[in-house]
Scaffold this motif. Structure first.
Motif, PDB file in Angstrom:
ATOM      1  N   SER A 193       0.906  -1.111   0.034  1.00 15.43           N
ATOM      2  CA  SER A 193      -0.029   0.015   0.006  1.00 15.43           C
ATOM      3  C   SER A 193       1.002   1.288   0.199  1.00 15.43           C
ATOM      4  O   SER A 193       2.045   1.317   0.386  1.00 15.43           O
ATOM      5  N   TRP A 240       0.650   3.409   2.223  1.00 16.47           N
ATOM      6  CA  TRP A 240       0.829   3.824   3.601  1.00 16.47           C
ATOM      7  C   TRP A 240       2.290   3.203   3.734  1.00 16.47           C
ATOM      8  O   TRP A 240       3.170   3.846   4.455  1.00 16.47           O
ATOM      9  N   ARG A 241       2.593   1.927   3.438  1.00 17.06           N
ATOM     10  CA  ARG A 241       3.836   1.129   3.794  1.00 17.06           C
ATOM     11  C   ARG A 241       4.909   1.855   2.871  1.00 17.06           C
ATOM     12  O   ARG A 241       5.977   1.961   3.442  1.00 17.06           O
ATOM     13  N   GLY A 254       5.127   4.874   2.072  1.00 18.26           N
ATOM     14  CA  GLY A 254       5.540   6.216   2.969  1.00 18.26           C
ATOM     15  C   GLY A 254       6.357   5.904   3.934  1.00 18.26           C
ATOM     16  O   GLY A 254       7.159   6.691   4.413  1.00 18.26           O
ATOM     17  N   CYS A 255       5.688   4.696   4.895  1.00 18.82           N
ATOM     18  CA  CYS A 255       6.728   4.315   6.040  1.00 18.82           C
ATOM     19  C   CYS A 255       8.204   4.015   5.686  1.00 18.82           C
ATOM     20  O   CYS A 255       8.891   4.471   6.421  1.00 18.82           O
ATOM     21  N   SER A 271       8.224   4.612  12.047  1.00 22.54           N
ATOM     22  CA  SER A 271       7.829   4.288  10.672  1.00 22.54           C
ATOM     23  C   SER A 271       7.661   2.821  10.957  1.00 22.54           C
ATOM     24  O   SER A 271       6.587   2.159  10.190  1.00 22.54           O
ATOM     25  N   ALA A 297       4.309   2.395  12.602  1.00 31.06           N
ATOM     26  CA  ALA A 297       3.306   2.359  11.616  1.00 31.06           C
ATOM     27  C   ALA A 297       3.037   1.177  10.673  1.00 31.06           C
ATOM     28  O   ALA A 297       1.927   0.960  10.246  1.00 31.06           O
ATOM     29  N   GLU A 303      -0.368  -0.871  10.573  1.00 32.34           N
ATOM     30  CA  GLU A 303      -1.159  -0.997   9.258  1.00 32.34           C
ATOM     31  C   GLU A 303      -1.840  -2.458   9.170  1.00 32.34           C
ATOM     32  O   GLU A 303      -2.770  -2.886   8.742  1.00 32.34           O
TER      33      GLU A 303
END
Length: 319
Positions: free
Chosen positions: A122, A124-125, A127-128, A280, A283, A287
């Motif tokens: 994703s 999100w990942r 970005g992490c 990170s 996070a 998720e």
């Protein structure tokens, strides 16, 4: 089997944190008298003997012949490559910074899952991962300065990549063997490969000061053996996502140990980078937990009336 008390689990988890937080401190001390390869071999010779004694006392299963190549692969990534890279890299990185960089494993696990296993990742990942790599740069900046860092110190990141590969492979074989059995064969296989560093080791042991030999003895028994066994015990009784939260305490404890035992000065930038890296990683874990909760909610048992009877759907929730 009765579930252990919360106090007992807390004490076991605290012991694991202390063991793994000590690891970069013990490596730093051992490198005064041993080469990186010799230190890795001596550490795991001690761990192998110790785990052999436990295996004889408790008993472990025999590996399947078809699994032997994969157990060797696990030993290569989990012991040989990981600890060789870690020891070489820590010659040019402080113990405090090493403890932070070693916690970047989940960041590389995401990259490996995307490129090697073709898993969907994703935004999100991703970005992490980018945030975590920024944290790594901040740690390097605070440790020696970006311009002064020796590229060989980045071998610690290779150690993190190696550990990520180990976890990806280990997931496919964890259900076949008990944690003790898996840990024993992984350690023994890796130790066998580390024997390439055997020439000169007996003489180095004889010449090393007693405090440094004691530090290696502690490395072999506690972080390399007991901590793995204790962690397997924890995972039997606690959900993986909950237990892994405790691992975020390793860098702060390692920093405190480095400042106390080694007299290292912990730069503010290293602390800031540690916060970014751990945030990170946390996070990424969150998720995964949110995804599990969403899957569980979608798969809730539903009562369906069929000719007066209730049919209940079987629920299987996986991360």
């Amino acid at each position: 089997m009765n579930a252990p008390s919360p106090v007992k689990l807390t004490l076991v988890i605290a012991g694991v944190i202390l063991c793994w937080a000590y690891s970069p401190i013990g490596v730093h001390m051992g490198l005064h008298s041993y080469s990186p390869g010799q230190l890795a071999l001596l550490r795991f010779l001690i761990a192998s003997v110790f785990m052999g004694g436990i295996a004889l006392a408790v008993g472990i299963g025999r590996p399947r012949v078809r699994d032997l190549p994969w157990l060797l692969v696990l030993g290569f990534f989990g012991v040989f490559l990981h600890h060789t890279s870690l020891n070489y890299g820590q010659q040019w990185v402080t113990a405090a910074a090493s403890s932070v960089l070693a916690q970047s494993v989940p960041l590389f696990s995401v990259v490996i899952a995307f490129f090697c296993l073709k898993e969907r990742v994703s935004l999100w990942r991703w970005g992490c991962v980018l945030l975590g790599l920024l944290g790594v740069l901040v740690v390097i900046w605070g440790d020696h300065g970006v311009g002064d860092i020796d590229p060989r110190g980045l071998l610690i990141l290779l150690a993190a990549v190696s550990w990520s590969v180990y976890f990806v492979i280990q997931k496919h074989y964890a259900h076949r063997y008990s944690p003790l059995t898996m840990a024993c064969y992984m350690v023994w296989a890796g130790t066998l490969m580390l024997c390439v560093n055997l020439p000169g080791l007996p003489a180095a042991v004889a010449q090393a000061p007693m405090p440094e030999n004691l530090s290696v003895l502690v490395l072999g028994i506690f972080p390399s053996a007991l901590a793995y066994l204790a962690w397997g015990y924890v995972l039997k009784h606690v959900d993986v996502s909950r237990a892994s939260v405790a691992m975020y305490l390793i860098p702060p404890v390692a920093m405190l140990m480095a400042a106390t035992l080694l007299g290292e000065h912990i730069a503010l930038q290293v602390i800031l980078g540690a916060v970014i890296v751990l945030a990170s990683v946390a996070a990424i874990s969150l998720e995964g937990r949110w995804r599990s909760i969403a899957q569980a909610e979608r798969a809730q048992p539903v009562a369906v009336e069929v000719l007066g009877d209730e049919g209940v759907a079987e629920v299987k929730v996986g991360r």
